[in-house]
Design an enzyme around this catalytic site. Structure first.
Site, mmCIF file in Angstrom:
data_model
loop_
_atom_site.group_PDB
_atom_site.id
_atom_site.type_symbol
_atom_site.label_atom_id
_atom_site.label_comp_id
_atom_site.label_asym_id
_atom_site.label_seq_id
_atom_site.Cartn_x
_atom_site.Cartn_y
_atom_site.Cartn_z
ATOM 1 N N GLY A 235 93.052 36.458 55.324
ATOM 2 C CA GLY A 235 94.288 37.028 55.244
ATOM 3 C C GLY A 235 94.860 37.454 56.612
ATOM 4 O O GLY A 235 94.333 36.892 57.725
ATOM 5 N N HIS A 236 96.101 38.156 56.602
ATOM 6 C CA HIS A 236 96.792 38.553 57.910
ATOM 7 C C HIS A 236 96.235 39.811 58.134
ATOM 8 O O HIS A 236 96.882 40.735 59.170
ATOM 9 C CB HIS A 236 98.104 38.265 57.842
ATOM 10 C CG HIS A 236 98.402 36.792 57.752
ATOM 11 N ND1 HIS A 236 99.852 36.499 57.562
ATOM 12 C CD2 HIS A 236 97.790 35.815 57.761
ATOM 13 C CE1 HIS A 236 99.795 35.048 57.668
ATOM 14 N NE2 HIS A 236 98.651 34.752 57.625
ATOM 15 N N GLY A 237 95.340 40.714 57.722
ATOM 16 C CA GLY A 237 95.090 42.230 57.738
ATOM 17 C C GLY A 237 96.120 43.162 56.826
ATOM 18 O O GLY A 237 96.625 42.649 55.887
#
Length: 387
Positions: A235-237
């Site tokens: 994911g992107h955090g």
């Protein structure tokens, strides 16, 4: 004396029995495996919502289909929906007509959504069509929508392969996601795990989130949000923002991110704000503590020049004011040299930024700290800022 004891026992039994919720099994309303259960679920909710005592709706083990469902209150008593089966959404997004959420919860107090069940949105077809990064009129078909939901808990269930956001929370108060699981591959475009907007006292705890966009994203207007014991990746955090793009945005304050692990994510903890912003908005009182980074490209990042796909102009600096942000005990590995990047606005520099005991390594060496328009307070083992 015996007469008094007997009366007490009768009252105790009556109280105990009254505390047991009424059970509505969807199979009694025609909700059978391998059929569309949308009507059965809606009928069960109508009955439960009218009840003056607690009700539990049960979706037992099995595989079901379900189209869009609008679950709406206010209701007269607490309701639990226990899902132990696998529920499949229509694969083709066009089968949802004008719905924007697969399961929509609105104006409900004291909801529990629980069980070991899986909500499988079958999103692969939609990922190829997701163009929200360049098309503001794109179709955003989310799996779960919670709007004006209060004093509620979502526990144990799994959201799989959402077509767009897995969960969208808007205008909610005191809602908890505990042991919640999100599962989608890295290539699932625009599938934010849990997006929170204009809400208070929201908790995401003890959860595993794997998706193709932000694991948890916080929009404007949020207050007292806790993200704790969450595993994120891919994911992107975890992101605050983006902020400052639209007029009438409201402050973000009181954010706690603690005891989390980021694994193979694009970012770790990020605050992002657009340049050339139309209004002034604030982000303040945020604590990030005891977070492990495992091969994260940008573990800690404040980006006030956020402008994906060149959708903005950088003619003027961001007016988003970022202050009182603490990063403590952040450790692990960075996939780039940039362990900490603090790119603050030249128009409204960051204030009150604290870096304490940051231990991030890139290929065995200490990762760097880059700063602009900020003078952080540094304590413990932290690499000093470079220009």
């Amino acid at each position: 004396m015996n007469f008094i004891i007997k009366i007490s026992l009768v009252l105790f039994v009556a109280d105990f029995c009254s505390a047991v919720p009424t059970i509505i099994n969807i199979s009694s309303l025609g909700g059978k495996p391998n059929t569309d259960i949308a009507k059965a679920v809606s009928s069960a909710w109508t009955q439960a919502c009218a009840s003056t005592t607690e009700v539990k709706i049960v979706i037992p083990a099995g595989t079901y289909q379900m189209g869009a469902v609008d679950i709406r209150g206010p209701c007269k008593a607490p309701i639990e929906i226990q899902v132990d089966g696998t529920i499949l959404a229509p694969e083709n997004p066009n089968d949802f007509n004008n719905a924007r959420q697969w399961i929509k919860f609105t104006y409900i107090n004291a909801l529990t959504l629980s069980g070991s069940g899986v909500f499988d949105a079958q999103g692969a077809m939609s990922w190829k069509l997701n163009d929200c990064h360049k098309n503001q009129k794109c179709r955003k078909l989310m799996s779960f929508g919670f709007t004006s939901v209060t004093n509620s808990i979502i526990r144990g269930i799994t959201s799989k392969d959402s077509k767009h956001f897995h969960v969208n929370i808007l205008g909610c108060n005191n809602i908890t996601f505990d042991g919640f699981k999100i599962s989608a591959p890295h290539e699932s475009v625009n599938t934010d795990g849990i997006h929170i907007g204009r809400s208070t006292e929201v908790k995401v705890i003890n959860s595993n989130i794997a998706t193709g966009d932000d694991c948890v994203s916080l929009g404007h207007g949020n207050k007292n949000i806790t993200i704790q014991n969450v595993n994120c990746g891919p994911g992107h955090g975890i992101s605050v923002g983006s902020l400052g793009r639209y007029p009438n945005e409201t402050p973000v304050e009181g954010i706690v991110i603690k005891n989390c692990t980021m694994t193979n994510t694009d970012n770790g903890i990020r605050i992002k704000a657009w340049p050339n912003t139309p209004i002034k908005v604030t982000v303040t009182d945020m604590l990030v503590e005891d977070v492990v980074m495992d091969n994260v490209k940008f573990p800690i990042i404040i980006d006030q020049e956020y402008c994906p796909y060149n959708l903005c102009t950088r003619q003027n600096p961001s007016q988003v004011k970022i202050s009182k942000i603490s990063f403590k005990n952040i450790r692990g590995t960075s996939a780039t040299r940039d362990g900490v990047t603090l790119m603050c606005s030249s128009g409204t520099p960051c204030e009150g930024i604290e870096l304490s005991d940051i231990n991030l390594r890139f290929k065995g060496a200490v990762a760097t700290t880059k700063c602009s328009n900020v003078k952080p307070t540094i304590t413990g083992k932290v690499v000093p800022c470079s220009a």
